[in-house]
Write a protein that holds these residues in place. Sequence first.
Motif, PDB file in Angstrom:
ATOM      1  N   ARG A 133      74.950  22.312  -2.051  1.00  0.00           N
ATOM      2  CA  ARG A 133      75.189  21.600  -3.308  1.00  0.00           C
ATOM      3  C   ARG A 133      76.091  20.392  -3.111  1.00  0.00           C
ATOM      4  O   ARG A 133      76.049  19.453  -3.884  1.00  0.00           O
ATOM      5  N   ILE A 134      76.926  20.440  -2.101  1.00  0.00           N
ATOM      6  CA  ILE A 134      77.807  19.297  -1.845  1.00  0.00           C
ATOM      7  C   ILE A 134      77.073  18.227  -1.060  1.00  0.00           C
ATOM      8  O   ILE A 134      77.086  17.067  -1.416  1.00  0.00           O
ATOM      9  N   GLU A 135      76.459  18.600   0.045  1.00  0.00           N
ATOM     10  CA  GLU A 135      75.802  17.622   0.912  1.00  0.00           C
ATOM     11  C   GLU A 135      74.651  18.287   1.636  1.00  0.00           C
ATOM     12  O   GLU A 135      74.776  18.681   2.791  1.00  0.00           O
ATOM     13  N   ALA A 136      73.543  18.416   0.948  1.00  0.00           N
ATOM     14  CA  ALA A 136      72.384  19.083   1.525  1.00  0.00           C
ATOM     15  C   ALA A 136      71.918  18.337   2.773  1.00  0.00           C
ATOM     16  O   ALA A 136      71.776  17.127   2.780  1.00  0.00           O
ATOM     17  N   GLY A 137      71.728  19.071   3.834  1.00  0.00           N
ATOM     18  CA  GLY A 137      71.194  18.491   5.051  1.00  0.00           C
ATOM     19  C   GLY A 137      72.226  17.973   6.030  1.00  0.00           C
ATOM     20  O   GLY A 137      71.882  17.637   7.159  1.00  0.00           O
ATOM     21  N   PHE A 138      73.491  17.881   5.664  1.00  0.00           N
ATOM     22  CA  PHE A 138      74.501  17.381   6.596  1.00  0.00           C
ATOM     23  C   PHE A 138      74.766  18.388   7.696  1.00  0.00           C
ATOM     24  O   PHE A 138      74.899  18.037   8.860  1.00  0.00           O
ATOM     25  N   LEU A 139      74.856  19.662   7.343  1.00  0.00           N
ATOM     26  CA  LEU A 139      75.107  20.719   8.311  1.00  0.00           C
ATOM     27  C   LEU A 139      73.941  21.689   8.327  1.00  0.00           C
ATOM     28  O   LEU A 139      73.351  21.979   7.293  1.00  0.00           O
ATOM     29  N   THR A 140      73.636  22.203   9.512  1.00  0.00           N
ATOM     30  CA  THR A 140      72.672  23.294   9.569  1.00  0.00           C
ATOM     31  C   THR A 140      73.436  24.589   9.300  1.00  0.00           C
ATOM     32  O   THR A 140      74.577  24.739   9.728  1.00  0.00           O
ATOM     33  N   THR A 141      72.817  25.480   8.598  1.00  0.00           N
ATOM     34  CA  THR A 141      73.488  26.722   8.211  1.00  0.00           C
ATOM     35  C   THR A 141      72.864  27.939   8.882  1.00  0.00           C
ATOM     36  O   THR A 141      73.082  29.063   8.440  1.00  0.00           O
ATOM     37  N   SER A 142      72.127  27.726   9.959  1.00  0.00           N
ATOM     38  CA  SER A 142      71.459  28.857  10.630  1.00  0.00           C
ATOM     39  C   SER A 142      72.453  29.818  11.271  1.00  0.00           C
ATOM     40  O   SER A 142      72.118  30.963  11.537  1.00  0.00           O
ATOM     41  N   GLY A 143      73.692  29.380  11.507  1.00  0.00           N
ATOM     42  CA  GLY A 143      74.698  30.246  12.106  1.00  0.00           C
ATOM     43  C   GLY A 143      75.483  31.065  11.107  1.00  0.00           C
ATOM     44  O   GLY A 143      76.423  31.761  11.474  1.00  0.00           O
ATOM     45  N   VAL A 144      75.118  30.989   9.832  1.00  0.00           N
ATOM     46  CA  VAL A 144      75.822  31.749   8.799  1.00  0.00           C
ATOM     47  C   VAL A 144      75.201  33.130   8.742  1.00  0.00           C
ATOM     48  O   VAL A 144      74.055  33.291   8.330  1.00  0.00           O
ATOM     49  N   THR A 145      75.966  34.155   9.179  1.00  0.00           N
ATOM     50  CA  THR A 145      75.401  35.501   9.282  1.00  0.00           C
ATOM     51  C   THR A 145      76.165  36.549   8.485  1.00  0.00           C
ATOM     52  O   THR A 145      75.849  37.718   8.580  1.00  0.00           O
ATOM     53  N   SER A 146      77.148  36.140   7.724  1.00  0.00           N
ATOM     54  CA  SER A 146      77.948  37.123   6.991  1.00  0.00           C
ATOM     55  C   SER A 146      77.106  37.776   5.907  1.00  0.00           C
ATOM     56  O   SER A 146      76.551  37.108   5.053  1.00  0.00           O
ATOM     57  N   VAL A 147      77.017  39.085   5.952  1.00  0.00           N
ATOM     58  CA  VAL A 147      76.203  39.795   4.966  1.00  0.00           C
ATOM     59  C   VAL A 147      77.037  40.637   4.017  1.00  0.00           C
ATOM     60  O   VAL A 147      76.505  41.267   3.115  1.00  0.00           O
ATOM     61  N   GLU A 182      76.811  22.096  12.983  1.00  0.00           N
ATOM     62  CA  GLU A 182      76.361  23.447  12.661  1.00  0.00           C
ATOM     63  C   GLU A 182      77.496  24.242  12.015  1.00  0.00           C
ATOM     64  O   GLU A 182      78.606  24.298  12.536  1.00  0.00           O
ATOM     65  N   LEU A 183      77.197  24.834  10.879  1.00  0.00           N
ATOM     66  CA  LEU A 183      78.121  25.707  10.186  1.00  0.00           C
ATOM     67  C   LEU A 183      77.875  27.143  10.638  1.00  0.00           C
ATOM     68  O   LEU A 183      76.747  27.607  10.619  1.00  0.00           O
ATOM     69  N   VAL A 184      78.950  27.799  11.061  1.00  0.00           N
ATOM     70  CA  VAL A 184      78.843  29.187  11.521  1.00  0.00           C
ATOM     71  C   VAL A 184      79.843  30.008  10.695  1.00  0.00           C
ATOM     72  O   VAL A 184      80.979  29.598  10.497  1.00  0.00           O
ATOM     73  N   MET A 185      79.380  31.159  10.213  1.00  0.00           N
ATOM     74  CA  MET A 185      80.265  32.104   9.548  1.00  0.00           C
ATOM     75  C   MET A 185      79.886  33.502  10.030  1.00  0.00           C
ATOM     76  O   MET A 185      78.733  33.906   9.890  1.00  0.00           O
TER      77      MET A 185
END
Length: 186
Positions: A133-147, A182-185
């Motif tokens: 919502r802030i900046e679509a496409g700036f960061l890839t979020t494939s590393g976000v794995t928190s469930v 890349e965004l990782v969580m």
Amino acid sequence: IDNLDGLGSIDYTAVLCADVPVTVERVLNTPSRCSGALIVGSPANPGAGALPPVPVRRGRVVVSSDSGTVLFTGYLATEPAPVYVGVGIGGPVYRAVFSAISDEWLLDKQTVTLTSTGFQQAGGTLLETLTNRIEAGFLTTSGVTSVRPVGVFEPETAQAWSTNAAALARSTYAAYRVLNGELVMQ
């Protein structure tokens, strides 16, 4: 460092000051910082080879190891500070001391848009939504794995993206990091 002048990235490795090491500081759930010093500008000795220009504010910084592993990516948040180090044959000699903030600095400069409150949703899903919502496409979020689910999460529009992301990560017992787009969580 890419000085955003249309000439692309310049390798500043040869002009790094050996007595002021490049440091990368990482603190859990906050933007990373990189600092160091460069010998740039006009050469101390006439006839010496040209030195690269002083980096500019908002220049893109990439620090990598000799093997090519990316250690830090970010932007110069301020102008590098000139520090007088002495006099050469050609006149005064200065170092440019720089400080860069990791990629989420760009997201922090954007306004957090009004978004709905998340109830019993996975932390990773909420972080992806906040980021897109802030900046679509700036960061890839494939590393976000928190469930882990979050009971209630409502982003604070008066706070920066990294503050909201940190609060979300803490509430799911996770950590986030942004490196090389890349965004990782986890």
